[in-house]
Write an enzyme that holds these catalytic residues in place. Structure first.
Site, PDB file in Angstrom:
ATOM      1  N   GLU A 136       3.726   1.269   2.109  1.00 33.57           N
ATOM      2  CA  GLU A 136       4.714   0.261   1.785  1.00 33.57           C
ATOM      3  C   GLU A 136       4.595  -0.938   2.724  1.00 33.57           C
ATOM      4  O   GLU A 136       5.580  -1.518   3.156  1.00 33.57           O
ATOM      5  CB  GLU A 136       6.123   0.889   1.797  1.00 33.57           C
ATOM      6  CG  GLU A 136       6.059   2.289   1.191  1.00 33.57           C
ATOM      7  CD  GLU A 136       7.361   2.903   0.794  1.00 33.57           C
ATOM      8  OE1 GLU A 136       7.588   3.038  -0.400  1.00 33.57           O
ATOM      9  OE2 GLU A 136       8.128   3.262   1.696  1.00 33.57           O
TER      10      GLU A 136
ATOM     11  N   GLU B 218       7.794  14.521   8.845  1.00 31.78           N
ATOM     12  CA  GLU B 218       6.822  13.520   8.390  1.00 31.78           C
ATOM     13  C   GLU B 218       5.791  13.265   9.478  1.00 31.78           C
ATOM     14  O   GLU B 218       4.594  13.252   9.251  1.00 31.78           O
ATOM     15  CB  GLU B 218       7.581  12.224   8.068  1.00 31.78           C
ATOM     16  CG  GLU B 218       6.730  11.025   7.768  1.00 31.78           C
ATOM     17  CD  GLU B 218       7.570   9.753   7.747  1.00 31.78           C
ATOM     18  OE1 GLU B 218       7.905   9.223   8.829  1.00 31.78           O
ATOM     19  OE2 GLU B 218       7.903   9.286   6.641  1.00 31.78           O
TER      20      GLU B 218
ATOM     21  N   ASP C 253       0.836  -1.206   0.000  1.00 32.32           N
ATOM     22  CA  ASP C 253       0.000   0.000   0.000  1.00 32.32           C
ATOM     23  C   ASP C 253       0.873   1.259   0.000  1.00 32.32           C
ATOM     24  O   ASP C 253       2.100   1.174  -0.130  1.00 32.32           O
ATOM     25  CB  ASP C 253      -0.995  -0.020   1.174  1.00 32.32           C
ATOM     26  CG  ASP C 253      -0.316   0.098   2.534  1.00 32.32           C
ATOM     27  OD1 ASP C 253       0.923   0.326   2.601  1.00 32.32           O
ATOM     28  OD2 ASP C 253      -1.024  -0.027   3.555  1.00 32.32           O
TER      29      ASP C 253
END
Ligand code: BGC
Length: 382
Positions: free
Chosen positions: A181, A334, A178
Site C-alpha cells: 500500500e 504480522e 503496491d
C-alpha cells in the site's frame, strides 16, 4: 511443550483463527483485534482461501475442523469477492473504457484493495487503488476450483472472473499502490506478477477468455523494464532496489520459474539485504511501518519458495523462526520489532497512533499453513 506439540498447536490455531473469524457473508478480516485491519482484503483473503484449499486437499483430517469446513469457508470468501466485484460492474466498465482510450483512471471507478465485511468501502483516506489483490484473487479462485472440483462455476462467479480479468488486462500498465500500500505513482513488478497469474487463472476458469498476448506482453515488459542493473527483479520500474514481495513473481505467480536465474539473483539479494540474521524478513530497505520490523509472513513466504526449489533446510529454519514468534496460544503476528530498520521512534509513533502490531494476523497464519502443507517444518503436519 515439545517442538511437535508446539507446531501442532500453531497449525490448529491457524485453522481456528481463520474459521472462527470469518464474517457472515464470507469476508475474512485481516486481524480480529486491530481497528485498521477490520476489513477484508482481496490479497490477504486470496492466500487465506488458498491455505484452506491446500489443507482440505491433504485430507488427513487430524484437526477438529473438517475438509468440508475448509472448502466451505473458501467458497464463501470467493462468493463474497464475486459479489463485491459484480456490485461495481458499471464503475469497472467505465475504468476499462477509460484505460482503452489511454486516459488515467478515476479512483471512484476502480476496485478497492479492501472492503468492509458488508461489501461497503472503507474511509477515503486509504491507498485503495492496488491491482495485485484482484490478480491474486483470480489465482486463488482457480486453485480452489481445481481442488474443490466445482465446475460448472456459478454464473455470478463467471461474471466476476470475466470482469476482473478484463479490468486487469486493460489496466496493467497503470501505476498503482503496491501490495504494501505504498508508492502509488510507480509500476511494481510484484503487482505485474499477480496480474499475470490472475489473467492466466481466468483463462483456466473461463476457457473462452484468452489472454495469451497480454500475459506475453507483461512478461516481456518485466524482463525489459523491471530489472535492476545487477539483473535482479526490481521493486518497481526504474528502482535499483529489491522488495521481499518479489518472491511472489515466482511463487506462486509463476511469471518466472522459481529456479530462473533472474529469480535466483533476486532471492540472493533479498537474503543479503532483507533477511535479518537469526530473524525474519524485512519488506524493503526504506520501510518505516512499525519501525520496519521483521515480517513473519515473509519468512514463511520465503520458506515456501525454498521448498519449491528443494532447499529444505533453509525453509525449515525460516519456519522454526516463525514458530518461535508465536505467543502461548499459537497466535502469529504480522511482524516483530526485532530487529527494526528504522528508529525506535517510528515504532513508538505507529503504536501510539494505531495500537500494537497486528496479532493474530490472519495472512501470517495462512502462510504458515501453506509452508507446512508444502512439506516444510521439522515436524510432519498432524
Ligand atoms: C500490509 C498489506 C496487508 C494489510 C492487511 C498492511 O499493513 O501492507 O499488505 O494487506 O496490512 O494485512
Amino acid at each position: 511443550m515439545n517442538d511437535r506439540a508446539r507446531s501442532q498447536r500453531i497449525y490448529q490455531r491457524s485453522l481456528a483463527v481463520i474459521l472462527e473469524n470469518q464474517q457472515p457473508g464470507g469476508a475474512y478480516l485481516a486481524c480480529p483485534t486491530m481497528p485498521d485491519y477490520q476489513f477484508s482484503w482481496f490479497r490477504d483473503g486470496a492466500y487465506i482461501a488458498y491455505a484452506l484449499a491446500l489443507d482440505a486437499q491433504a485430507g488427513d483430517v487430524f484437526h477438529e475442523g473438517s475438509m468440508a469446513a475448509q472448502i466451505e469457508s473458501a467458497r464463501e470468501f470467493h462468493d463474497w469477492c464475486a459479489r463485491v466485484i459484480n456490485d461495481r460492474a458499471e464503475a469497472v466498465e467505465r475504468s476499462i473504457e477509460r484505460a482503452a482510450r489511454g486516459e488515467p483512471p478515476v479512483l471512484a471507478d476502480t476496485l478497492n484493495a479492501r472492503y468492509r465485511a458488508n461489501g461497503h468501502a472503507g474511509p477515503d483516506d486509504w491507498p485503495e487503488f492496488q491491482l495485485d489483490g484482484v490478480g491474486t484473487w483470480l489465482w486463488s479462485l482457480a486453485e480452489y476450483a481445481d481442488r474443490a472440483h466445482t465446475p460448472p462455476l456459478p454464473l455470478a462467479w463467471e461474471r466476476a472472473i470475466t470482469l476482473a480479468a478484463r479490468y486487469l488486462a486493460a489496466m496493467w500498465q497503470v501505476p498503482c499502490y503496491d501490495c504494501w500500500e505504498e508508492r502509488g505513482g510507480d509500476i511494481h513488478i510484484s503487482t505485474l506478477g499477480a496480474i499475470y497469474a490472475g489473467l492466466a487463472a481466468s483463462s483456466r476458469l473461463v476457457p473462452s477468455l484468452n489472454w495469451d498476448d497480454t500475459t506475453a506482453a507483461i512478461r516481456r515488459f518485466v524482463l525489459a523494464q523491471g530489472l535492476t542493473p545487477g539483473g535482479e527483479l526490481a521493486k518497481s520500474v526504474g528502482l535499483d532496489m529489491v522488495d521481499a514481495n518479489l518472491i511472489g513473481v515466482a511463487v506462486p505467480h509463476r511469471l518466472l520459474e522459481p529456479d530462473d536465474p533472474v529469480m535466483r539473483r533476486t532471492v540472493a539479494r533479498i537474503e543479503r539485504e532483507l533477511h535479518a540474521p537469526g530473524s525474519g524478513i524485512h519488506r524493503h530497505l526504506e520501510d518505516v511501518y512499525y519501525g520496519g520490523g521483521a515480517w513473519v509472513l515473509l519468512a514463511l513466504w520465503l520458506a515456501w519458495y525454498y521448498l519449491e526449489v528443494g532447499e529444505r533446510q533453509r525453509a525449515d529454519d525460516l519456519i522454526a523462526w516463525a514458530e518461535s514468534r508465536a505467543d502461548a496460544d499459537g497466535n502469529l503476528p504480522e511482524q516483530v520489532p526485532d530487529p527494526m530498520l528504522a528508529s525506535a521512534w517510528h515504532y513508538d509513533d505507529w503504536v501510539r497512533r494505531r495500537g500494537p502490531i497486528a496479532q493474530p494476523l490472519v495472512w501470517s497464519h495462512a502462510q504458515y499453513i501453506i509452508a507446512r502443507r508444502m512439506g516444510g517444518g521439522a515436524q510432519p503436519v498432524g
